[in-house]
Design a protein around this motif. Sequence first.
Motif, PDB file in Angstrom:
ATOM      1  N   GLN A 126      97.066  86.738  25.169  1.00  0.00           N
ATOM      2  CA  GLN A 126      96.350  85.766  24.549  1.00  0.00           C
ATOM      3  C   GLN A 126      95.453  85.210  25.485  1.00  0.00           C
ATOM      4  N   ALA A 127      95.989  84.197  26.749  1.00  0.00           N
ATOM      5  CA  ALA A 127      95.321  83.521  27.209  1.00  0.00           C
ATOM      6  C   ALA A 127      94.575  83.540  28.524  1.00  0.00           C
ATOM      7  N   ALA A 128      94.413  84.977  28.752  1.00  0.00           N
ATOM      8  CA  ALA A 128      94.134  85.953  29.499  1.00  0.00           C
ATOM      9  C   ALA A 128      92.227  85.826  28.677  1.00  0.00           C
ATOM     10  N   LEU A 129      92.738  86.473  27.134  1.00  0.00           N
ATOM     11  CA  LEU A 129      91.805  86.977  26.387  1.00  0.00           C
ATOM     12  C   LEU A 129      90.674  85.948  26.551  1.00  0.00           C
ATOM     13  N   ALA A 130      91.161  84.141  25.830  1.00  0.00           N
ATOM     14  CA  ALA A 130      90.313  83.119  25.889  1.00  0.00           C
ATOM     15  C   ALA A 130      89.620  83.299  27.105  1.00  0.00           C
ATOM     16  N   LEU A 131      91.041  82.801  27.946  1.00  0.00           N
ATOM     17  CA  LEU A 131      89.953  82.544  29.804  1.00  0.00           C
ATOM     18  C   LEU A 131      89.068  84.078  30.165  1.00  0.00           C
ATOM     19  N   ARG A 132      88.879  85.016  29.968  1.00  0.00           N
ATOM     20  CA  ARG A 132      88.162  85.874  29.816  1.00  0.00           C
ATOM     21  C   ARG A 132      86.385  85.557  29.301  1.00  0.00           C
ATOM     22  N   LEU A 133      86.550  84.878  27.756  1.00  0.00           N
ATOM     23  CA  LEU A 133      85.240  85.800  26.993  1.00  0.00           C
ATOM     24  C   LEU A 133      85.322  83.394  26.907  1.00  0.00           C
ATOM     25  N   LEU A 134      85.449  82.727  27.467  1.00  0.00           N
ATOM     26  CA  LEU A 134      85.047  81.564  26.991  1.00  0.00           C
ATOM     27  C   LEU A 134      83.658  81.585  28.221  1.00  0.00           C
ATOM     28  N   GLY A 135      82.912  82.356  28.650  1.00  0.00           N
ATOM     29  CA  GLY A 135      81.124  82.362  28.947  1.00  0.00           C
ATOM     30  C   GLY A 135      80.233  82.903  27.858  1.00  0.00           C
ATOM     31  N   SER A 136      81.006  84.161  27.174  1.00  0.00           N
ATOM     32  CA  SER A 136      80.546  84.176  25.828  1.00  0.00           C
ATOM     33  C   SER A 136      80.221  83.683  24.446  1.00  0.00           C
ATOM     34  N   PHE A 137      81.107  82.636  24.987  1.00  0.00           N
ATOM     35  CA  PHE A 137      80.350  81.105  23.366  1.00  0.00           C
ATOM     36  C   PHE A 137      78.884  80.891  23.826  1.00  0.00           C
ATOM     37  N   ASP A 138      78.912  80.885  22.341  1.00  0.00           N
ATOM     38  CA  ASP A 138      77.942  80.463  21.706  1.00  0.00           C
ATOM     39  C   ASP A 138      76.985  78.858  22.474  1.00  0.00           C
ATOM     40  N   LYS A 139      76.642  78.765  23.210  1.00  0.00           N
ATOM     41  CA  LYS A 139      76.481  76.657  24.706  1.00  0.00           C
ATOM     42  C   LYS A 139      75.822  75.784  23.286  1.00  0.00           C
ATOM     43  N   ALA A 140      74.972  76.525  21.735  1.00  0.00           N
ATOM     44  CA  ALA A 140      74.823  75.461  21.441  1.00  0.00           C
ATOM     45  C   ALA A 140      75.292  75.011  19.716  1.00  0.00           C
ATOM     46  N   ALA A 141      76.237  76.083  19.663  1.00  0.00           N
ATOM     47  CA  ALA A 141      77.572  75.718  18.749  1.00  0.00           C
ATOM     48  C   ALA A 141      78.906  75.670  18.982  1.00  0.00           C
ATOM     49  N   PRO A 142      78.955  74.861  17.924  1.00  0.00           N
ATOM     50  CA  PRO A 142      80.927  74.051  17.923  1.00  0.00           C
ATOM     51  C   PRO A 142      81.637  76.163  18.429  1.00  0.00           C
ATOM     52  N   GLY A 143      82.103  75.849  18.737  1.00  0.00           N
ATOM     53  CA  GLY A 143      83.768  77.093  19.084  1.00  0.00           C
ATOM     54  C   GLY A 143      84.552  76.778  19.145  1.00  0.00           C
ATOM     55  N   ARG A 144      85.490  77.166  18.518  1.00  0.00           N
ATOM     56  CA  ARG A 144      87.050  77.349  18.786  1.00  0.00           C
ATOM     57  C   ARG A 144      87.653  78.428  18.830  1.00  0.00           C
ATOM     58  N   VAL A 145      88.807  77.789  20.067  1.00  0.00           N
ATOM     59  CA  VAL A 145      89.896  78.795  20.394  1.00  0.00           C
ATOM     60  C   VAL A 145      90.962  78.367  19.666  1.00  0.00           C
ATOM     61  N   VAL A 146      91.576  79.642  19.046  1.00  0.00           N
ATOM     62  CA  VAL A 146      92.714  79.619  18.056  1.00  0.00           C
ATOM     63  C   VAL A 146      93.463  80.078  18.918  1.00  0.00           C
ATOM     64  N   PHE A 147      94.590  79.419  19.160  1.00  0.00           N
ATOM     65  CA  PHE A 147      96.114  79.711  19.539  1.00  0.00           C
ATOM     66  C   PHE A 147      97.202  79.735  18.223  1.00  0.00           C
ATOM     67  N   PHE A 148      98.225  80.550  17.938  1.00  0.00           N
ATOM     68  CA  PHE A 148      98.539  79.895  16.738  1.00  0.00           C
ATOM     69  C   PHE A 148     100.888  79.684  17.752  1.00  0.00           C
ATOM     70  N   ALA A 149     100.873  78.711  16.894  1.00  0.00           N
ATOM     71  CA  ALA A 149     102.222  77.851  17.230  1.00  0.00           C
ATOM     72  C   ALA A 149     103.055  78.119  16.659  1.00  0.00           C
ATOM     73  N   SER A 150     104.889  77.500  16.430  1.00  0.00           N
ATOM     74  CA  SER A 150     105.587  77.591  15.298  1.00  0.00           C
ATOM     75  C   SER A 150     106.560  76.384  15.604  1.00  0.00           C
ATOM     76  N   ASP A 151     107.267  75.897  14.528  1.00  0.00           N
ATOM     77  CA  ASP A 151     107.860  74.589  14.385  1.00  0.00           C
ATOM     78  C   ASP A 151     109.732  75.289  15.243  1.00  0.00           C
ATOM     79  N   ALA A 152     109.119  76.623  15.864  1.00  0.00           N
ATOM     80  CA  ALA A 152     110.314  77.091  17.056  1.00  0.00           C
ATOM     81  C   ALA A 152     110.268  76.712  18.351  1.00  0.00           C
ATOM     82  N   HIS A 153     108.696  76.672  18.242  1.00  0.00           N
ATOM     83  CA  HIS A 153     108.635  75.869  20.035  1.00  0.00           C
ATOM     84  C   HIS A 153     109.580  74.211  20.437  1.00  0.00           C
ATOM     85  N   TRP A 154     109.851  73.450  18.983  1.00  0.00           N
ATOM     86  CA  TRP A 154     109.939  72.311  18.728  1.00  0.00           C
ATOM     87  C   TRP A 154     111.927  72.446  18.426  1.00  0.00           C
TER      88      TRP A 154
END
Length: 345
Positions: A126-154
């Motif tokens: 998931q991190a790889a895909l995000a880092l590879r595609l940051l350059g393809s985000f719209d430069k003139a609009a808000p962009g969002r990378v959404v990762f999925f967490a869980s209370d399990a991490h705590w």
Amino acid sequence: MTGSVIITGANGSLAVPAVAHLLTKHPDLTLLLTVRDASSRDANTAKLKEVIARFSGARATVHALDLASLRAVHAFADHVAAGVAQGTYPPLRALVANAFHWNLVAAGQATADGYERTFQINHVAQAALALRLLGSFDKAAPGRVVFFASDAHWPGKNGLEKIPPGLPEDLDRLVQLEDAGGVAGGDYAGRGFQRYANSKLAIVAFMYALNRRLEKDSTLSNVTAIAVDPGSLSDSRALRTNTPTQLRVIQRFVLQPLRPLLALGNPTLRTSAKAAADIVELAVGPAAHGVLVKGYFHGAAKAESSPESQDADKQERLWVKTVEWADITKENSVLGGSGVTPAGF
């Protein structure tokens, strides 16, 4: 509003209603939906295609992507980046990294890349895909990378926890099968859940490191990353996949039929459709328009992640290792190599 939205694991319990919500509320968006098996022989993919077919003129395509193969991840990123550059796809507005894996009934398994499967699918790919595609985000609009967490991490927050999560000093242990998958006394559920929890701890910590770099890069400052705990989903297929019989029985005879009553004492217990609506609106809805939408969320509400996930030194060490594991370079990412190192690190 135009732009492209990528959803990984798009035939999952939360993703299918998220697609329906997007097609209903945001029909001008182009959806690139990835699944491991894109054929209709897969019952879940067939369901996804049925949802798409209900919307005449839907701008949605289904793509095969196995996150257990980094070669496949990079190939898909190349395809999307080329499509955006050539005008085949509009620039990205959001990447929703929804795909998931766990195994609570067996020892850890290795991917084709030699990494522990849960950690690769939930974090590295998931991190790889995000880092590879940051350059393809719209430069003139808000962009969002959404990762999925869980209370399990705590540590201590999830009832399935037997062995607390934690980032080891030697981070390579997270991807090594012999350590991450070793099972003491045959406790597959305990070790399997720890592997899952560690993957969620890693993606939350990585999210903070990514945001620091996005803030420092003037060409990417319109893009922010969030990690969302969608809540306890009573109808999730995850509870029936690679899980002990006891957990499947609890879902069928307790969680699903008694959810309205149980939710009175546990407001995090809800349906996948409700969680999907929150995720979509954080990604592309009015709530997503401000660049200050970043950090950790529980459902639609800003929340605190675990103390360890907020340790900036660990975040930076994890960043360096993730870039290495994912084969991110200056040639294939705008944040290639170790990326921009923020002041103080």
